[in-house]
Design an enzyme around this catalytic site. Structure first.
Site, PDB file in Angstrom:
ATOM      1  N   GLY A  22       0.804  -1.213   0.000  1.00 35.87           N
ATOM      2  CA  GLY A  22       0.000   0.000   0.000  1.00 35.87           C
ATOM      3  C   GLY A  22       0.836   1.261   0.000  1.00 35.87           C
ATOM      4  O   GLY A  22       0.517   2.224   0.697  1.00 35.87           O
ATOM      5  N   ASN A  24       1.743   3.410  -2.563  1.00 34.17           N
ATOM      6  CA  ASN A  24       1.627   4.433  -3.610  1.00 34.17           C
ATOM      7  C   ASN A  24       1.037   5.734  -3.074  1.00 34.17           C
ATOM      8  O   ASN A  24       1.012   6.747  -3.771  1.00 34.17           O
ATOM      9  CB  ASN A  24       0.791   3.928  -4.784  1.00 34.17           C
ATOM     10  N   GLY A  26      -0.177   7.979   0.969  1.00 30.43           N
ATOM     11  CA  GLY A  26      -0.252   8.006   2.417  1.00 30.43           C
ATOM     12  C   GLY A  26       1.054   7.711   3.124  1.00 30.43           C
ATOM     13  O   GLY A  26       2.145   7.989   2.620  1.00 30.43           O
ATOM     14  N   GLY A  28       2.477   4.904   3.750  1.00 35.34           N
ATOM     15  CA  GLY A  28       3.302   3.914   3.065  1.00 35.34           C
ATOM     16  C   GLY A  28       4.210   4.563   2.039  1.00 35.34           C
ATOM     17  O   GLY A  28       5.397   4.227   1.931  1.00 35.34           O
ATOM     18  N   SER A 151      -3.463   0.452  14.620  1.00 30.75           N
ATOM     19  CA  SER A 151      -4.202   1.704  14.781  1.00 30.75           C
ATOM     20  C   SER A 151      -4.664   1.828  16.223  1.00 30.75           C
ATOM     21  O   SER A 151      -4.900   0.817  16.910  1.00 30.75           O
ATOM     22  CB  SER A 151      -5.417   1.720  13.848  1.00 30.75           C
ATOM     23  N   TYR A 177     -13.327  -2.795  11.598  1.00 24.89           N
ATOM     24  CA  TYR A 177     -12.004  -2.186  11.431  1.00 24.89           C
ATOM     25  C   TYR A 177     -11.175  -2.377  12.701  1.00 24.89           C
ATOM     26  O   TYR A 177     -10.009  -2.794  12.636  1.00 24.89           O
ATOM     27  CB  TYR A 177     -12.140  -0.700  11.111  1.00 24.89           C
TER      28      TYR A 177
END
Length: 305
Positions: A22, A24, A26, A28, A151, A177
């Site tokens: 992930g 590409n 944020g 990351g 998180s 989540y």
């Protein structure tokens, strides 16, 4: 090292290979950009290769000597995970760093291609399967690490319910989540224990970004988007700051197996990275082991430790 840990504290990464899911956008992406600037060969493992190519180009613009490649990876598909892991094992016999960063948050009720609840399936099971299939290329490497991004949401409604692990009886997007995020931590702690018992030089760590200004809020209902964006803008920090706990967990020589990093500000929402702790259930060894066994059965992936 500065009093407040920053990207300037990331050691030289020359000769190291780092795979980041992930990456590409944020946190990351920000972590990838820093690691590439420090000399690592960074692999952007992303669902959309075109967006991965665009991200790689941006990194090369900032760091002309950066070595960045792209690997297609769809964490909602065990077939895609298997194909990506096969390709990466062949291309990179030595893997120094795996950062399990990709995630979805508060999605409407949906399933992965293999029938798992989307958030649990992507955030936990997808990374569990991906790690298990890459681990053999990390185990011989001194200083290698597996970093999984969790998180603060794990503290709220995140209890593991084995009677309804896939939220089939009752679906609440926030609960699903939170459950996926406590699963990330339980996976880290159980993996850390197994790595230590095996005598491998690899360690497992975890991190969380606090409240960071990324695309994770895109799945809120449209009628809430305006309010969410306003509130999020007030409390969140930049993606660059949000990436720092991940970078510290991944590169700080002082980090130890099984540790967890997050921001040092009030409520761990903003600030520079420090060692933090997770809630009581995340440390329940019996639940960790049961979740591990269930995850192996669901993904048909077993670990070499």
């Amino acid at each position: 090292m500065s009093a407040k840990w920053t990207a300037a504290d990331v050691p030289d990464q020359s000769g190291r290979t780092a795979i980041i899911t992930g990456s590409n956008t944020g946190i990351g992406y920000e972590a990838a950009a820093v690691l590439a600037a420090r000399g690592a060969h960074v692999v952007l493992a992303v669902r959309n290769p075109a967006k991965g190519d665009e991200a790689a180009a941006r990194i090369r613009t900032m760091s002309p000597n950066a070595v960045v490649s792209v690997q297609e990876l769809d964490l909602t598909s065990l077939d895609s995970i298997r194909a990506a892991a096969d390709a990466l094992r062949t291309a990179h016999p030595r893997i120094d760093l795996l950062i399990n960063n990709a995630g979805v948050m508060h999605t409407p009720r949906s399933k992965t291609k293999d029938g798992f609840e989307l958030q649990f399936g992507t955030n936990h099971l997808g990374h569990f399967a991906f790690t298990g299939q890459l681990l053999d290329n990390l185990l011989p490497v001194a200083g290698s690490r597996v970093v999984t991004v969790s998180s603060q949401a794990h503290r709220f409604r995140g209890a593991i319910d084995f009677d309804d692990l896939q939220s089939e009886q009752k679906y609440d997007r926030a609960t699903a989540y939170a459950r996926s995020k406590i699963a990330n931590l339980m996976f880290t702690y159980e993996l850390a224990r197994r790595l230590e018992a095996s005598g491998a030089p690899t360690i497992a760590t975890a991190a969380h970004p606090g409240s960071s200004n990324t695309e994770l809020t895109r799945n809120y209902p449209s009628f809430l988007q305006g309010a969410v964006n306003v509130v999020w803008g007030l409390i969140s920090q930049s993606a660059e700051m949000g990436a720092l706990p991940t970078l510290r967990a991944a590169t700080d020589p002082g980090v130890r197996n099984g540790e967890y990093y997050g921001p040092d500000g009030m409520g761990e929402q903003r600030g520079h990275p420090k060692r933090v702790d997770s809630n009581r259930q995340s440390h329940d060894v019996a639940v960790q082991r049961r979740l591990w066994d269930v995850s192996e059965k669901l993904t048909d992936v077993s670990f070499g430790v």
